[in-house]
Design an enzyme around this catalytic site. Structure first.
Site, PDB file in Angstrom:
ATOM      1  N   SER A   1       0.814  -1.222   0.000  1.00  0.00           N
ATOM      2  CA  SER A   1       0.000   0.000   0.000  1.00  0.00           C
ATOM      3  C   SER A   1       0.845   1.267   0.000  1.00  0.00           C
ATOM      4  O   SER A   1       0.306   2.371   0.050  1.00  0.00           O
ATOM      5  CB  SER A   1      -0.950   0.005   1.202  1.00  0.00           C
TER       6      SER A   1
ATOM      7  N   ASN B   1      -2.177  -2.557  13.234  1.00  0.00           N
ATOM      8  CA  ASN B   1      -3.624  -2.297  13.225  1.00  0.00           C
ATOM      9  C   ASN B   1      -3.999  -1.053  14.024  1.00  0.00           C
ATOM     10  O   ASN B   1      -4.790  -0.229  13.565  1.00  0.00           O
ATOM     11  CB  ASN B   1      -4.385  -3.523  13.748  1.00  0.00           C
TER      12      ASN B   1
ATOM     13  N   HIS C   1     -39.235  24.342 -10.743  1.00  0.00           N
ATOM     14  CA  HIS C   1     -39.410  23.515 -11.954  1.00  0.00           C
ATOM     15  C   HIS C   1     -38.699  24.131 -13.153  1.00  0.00           C
ATOM     16  O   HIS C   1     -39.119  23.923 -14.300  1.00  0.00           O
ATOM     17  CB  HIS C   1     -40.890  23.330 -12.300  1.00  0.00           C
TER      18      HIS C   1
ATOM     19  N   SER D   1     -13.520  25.719 -27.719  1.00  0.00           N
ATOM     20  CA  SER D   1     -13.740  24.484 -28.465  1.00  0.00           C
ATOM     21  C   SER D   1     -12.658  24.383 -29.532  1.00  0.00           C
ATOM     22  O   SER D   1     -12.227  25.393 -30.090  1.00  0.00           O
ATOM     23  CB  SER D   1     -15.116  24.539 -29.114  1.00  0.00           C
TER      24      SER D   1
ATOM     25  N   LYS E   1     -17.131  29.365 -29.166  1.00  0.00           N
ATOM     26  CA  LYS E   1     -17.502  28.756 -27.883  1.00  0.00           C
ATOM     27  C   LYS E   1     -16.617  29.197 -26.719  1.00  0.00           C
ATOM     28  O   LYS E   1     -15.420  29.401 -26.855  1.00  0.00           O
ATOM     29  CB  LYS E   1     -17.400  27.208 -27.988  1.00  0.00           C
TER      30      LYS E   1
ATOM     31  N   GLU F   1     -18.591  22.602 -14.949  1.00  0.00           N
ATOM     32  CA  GLU F   1     -19.009  21.261 -15.375  1.00  0.00           C
ATOM     33  C   GLU F   1     -18.200  20.182 -14.644  1.00  0.00           C
ATOM     34  O   GLU F   1     -18.730  19.127 -14.287  1.00  0.00           O
ATOM     35  CB  GLU F   1     -18.873  21.116 -16.895  1.00  0.00           C
TER      36      GLU F   1
ATOM     37  N   GLN G   1      -7.663  -1.905   4.152  1.00  0.00           N
ATOM     38  CA  GLN G   1      -6.639  -1.130   3.457  1.00  0.00           C
ATOM     39  C   GLN G   1      -7.269  -0.344   2.294  1.00  0.00           C
ATOM     40  O   GLN G   1      -6.696   0.624   1.807  1.00  0.00           O
ATOM     41  CB  GLN G   1      -5.547  -2.081   2.954  1.00  0.00           C
TER      42      GLN G   1
HETATM   43  N1  ARG Z   1      -1.363  -1.298   5.043  1.00  0.00           N
HETATM   44  C1  ARG Z   1      -2.283  -1.750   6.048  1.00  0.00           C
HETATM   45  C2  ARG Z   1      -3.594  -0.957   5.946  1.00  0.00           C
HETATM   46  O1  ARG Z   1      -3.608   0.032   5.333  1.00  0.00           O
HETATM   47  C3  ARG Z   1      -1.699  -1.550   7.405  1.00  0.00           C
HETATM   48  C4  ARG Z   1      -2.223  -2.467   8.428  1.00  0.00           C
HETATM   49  C5  ARG Z   1      -1.684  -3.831   8.196  1.00  0.00           C
HETATM   50  N2  ARG Z   1      -2.123  -4.736   9.197  1.00  0.00           N
HETATM   51  C6  ARG Z   1      -2.103  -6.057   9.035  1.00  0.00           C
HETATM   52  N3  ARG Z   1      -2.556  -6.753  10.002  1.00  0.00           N
HETATM   53  N4  ARG Z   1      -1.692  -6.571   7.939  1.00  0.00           N
HETATM   54  O2  ARG Z   1      -4.614  -1.359   6.461  1.00  0.00           O
END
Ligand code: ARG
Length: 462
Positions: free
Chosen positions: A22, A110, A156, A277, A283, A290, A322
């Site tokens: 991530s 966590n 309306h 445009s 235009k 938009e 995640q």
């Molecule tokens: N990259 C993880 C997330 O965004 C971090 C937590 C990971 N925890 C685990 N038990 N694998 O949630």
């Protein structure tokens, strides 16, 4: 190196690693991860895991890392660390050696990620409060600059009753006022710290979690460890704030897109926020508006996506969670950009007073006034409504506005109509009568402008 290598004898498949990692999006939590880690290191002194000296060395290294990250957050992306938590820990170990390996004692990713994300939400929330406020100020300025400009009001999309440009702009200030307080509510609710909840069951060290929470700038510590690591209500709530505000902004955009059409010609948008445009040289398209209108869909979509991700997710942490970050980041970034763009559009908007006046005078927007006039002469409203309906049909047939009909013409539909009807049909009278709170009478508009200016001037940001 992964944080969890010991149990594994085979390396992760590169495709899985790419799928699972991530860092490419959670690198945005670097600052929060470092600040949270400093707080955690202090808590570890309190339970005797770190000496004061060790903590000071860790904190110094973390502060140095923070400065580097602030100077160049993108540098993180060149690493192949799994996520921002592994990256920070890896950097720390590279700088202070084995001491760095002590930091994760009693902590889990966590509770760490839950804390980081809340810290990020708090910071981003403050920026968003400021940009809502800024747009309110821009609307207020446009309202003041066009305080007496008469604008047709619609229901309306049919011309209904005249209003003023200021009244229209103040309507959006009110919507944004609710957006502001909704966001404040959400920020107040998320202001409890999950750090020290461990993986799910609480940390095995007797950390003073209240002190830790205060140290990190929270109002207090969360109460239940299972809930703390699996709660993403704040993500949804902030996305909900964003969604509803984007719905408001989309209505603002749509109103102005319509006002800017050749057909209406009520406003002219500046060249700075429009585009041409490639084919049609005449235009000038309202792209900024938009895009605001279009992006509302994207933000609401992100919120819906997150609701679905959390639906039926068993306690406590699951990797599904995640998925919270990309949608949240995108929704809040988009909201921020749209608030900013809406303010930019207002900066140089030109209101065409002649066009708005002509439109407000046409379309029989004073028909209700004639009905009220008949009521004042003793005719029950339902009957008056019918009489005016017939009068309008006649007026359309002869191609005149109501106030251009002669007395004889008006009297065909009701004998009670007299000369005193003409002032009643004027725009001044139509607007001026609406003196009840929230109405469009000039003194109400000026009071509303005054109240809102004072209210916005009093506002304080932390
Ligand atoms: N990259 C993880 C997330 O965004 C971090 C937590 C990971 N925890 C685990 N038990 N694998 O949630």
């Amino acid at each position: 190196m992964a944080l969890w290598g010991g149990r594994f004898s085979q390396a992760a498949d590169t495709r899985f690693k790419q799928f699972n990692d991530s860092l490419r999006f959670d690198y945005r939590l670097a600052e929060q991860d470092i600040v949270g880690s400093v707080g955690w290191s202090r808590a570890l002194v309190q339970v005797g895991i770190l000496s004061v000296d060790e903590q000071q060395r860790l904190e110094a290294a973390l502060q140095a890392l923070l400065a580097e990250v602030q100077a160049n957050p993108q540098q993180i992306l060149s690493s192949d660390a799994e996520d921002i938590h592994s990256w920070v820990e890896g950097q720390l170990i590279a700088r202070v050696g084995d001491l760095g390996k002590k930091l994760h004692t009693g902590r889990s990713r966590n509770d760490q990620v839950a804390t980081d994300l809340k810290l990020w939400c708090k910071a981003q929330g403050q920026l968003l409060l400021q940009s809502i406020h800024h747009l309110q100020q821009a609307l207020l300025a446009a309202a003041k600059a066009n305080e007496s400009v008469v604008l047709p009001g619609y229901t309306h999309l049919q011309r209904a009753q005249p209003v003023t440009f200021a009244h229209w702009a103040l309507a959006y200030v009110e919507m944004l006022e609710r957006d502001f307080s909704r966001l404040q509510d959400a920020l107040a609710r998320l202001n409890l710290c999950p750090l020290g909840c461990g993986a799910l069951a609480g940390t095995a060290y007797a950390i003073d979690r209240e002190a830790l929470a205060l140290d990190l700038g929270f109002a207090g510590a969360t109460r239940n460890s299972l809930d703390s690591v699996s709660d993403r209500d704040h993500v949804i709530e902030l996305m909900n704030c964003a969604s509803l505000s984007m719905v408001h902004l989309s209505r603002f955009a749509e109103d102005l897109i319509f006002f800017n059409t050749g057909e209406a010609g009520f406003v002219e948008l500046s060249d700075k926020v429009t585009s041409g445009s490639s084919l049609m040289p005449q235009k000038k398209n309202p792209d900024a508006l938009e895009l605001i209108r279009g992006k509302a869909g994207r933000v609401v979509g992100a919120q819906t996506g997150m609701l679905m991700t959390l639906k039926a997710l068993p306690l406590a942490y699951n990797k599904d969670m995640q998925e919270d970050k990309e949608g949240l980041f995108d929704a809040l970034d988009t909201w921020y950009d749209c608030l900013d763009m809406a303010a930019l559009v207002l900066e140089d908007i030109r209101v065409n007073q002649a066009r708005t006046l002509a439109a407000a005078q046409g379309g029989y927007a004073n028909a209700t006034e004639l009905a009220d006039y008949l009521v004042a002469k003793g005719i029950p409203f339902r009957e008056a409504h019918h009489i005016v309906g017939e009068t309008v049909v006649f007026a359309i047939k002869v191609g005149k506005p109501l106030e251009a009909l002669s007395l004889v013409e008006l009297q065909q539909f009701s004998p009670v109509v007299a000369d005193d009807v003409y002032p009643v049909l004027s725009l001044e009278s139509t607007l001026g009568k609406r003196v009840a709170k929230g109405g469009v009478a000039p003194q109400q508009i000026s009071a509303a402008l005054g109240w809102m200016s004072a209210h916005l001037a009093k506002r304080e940001f932390n």
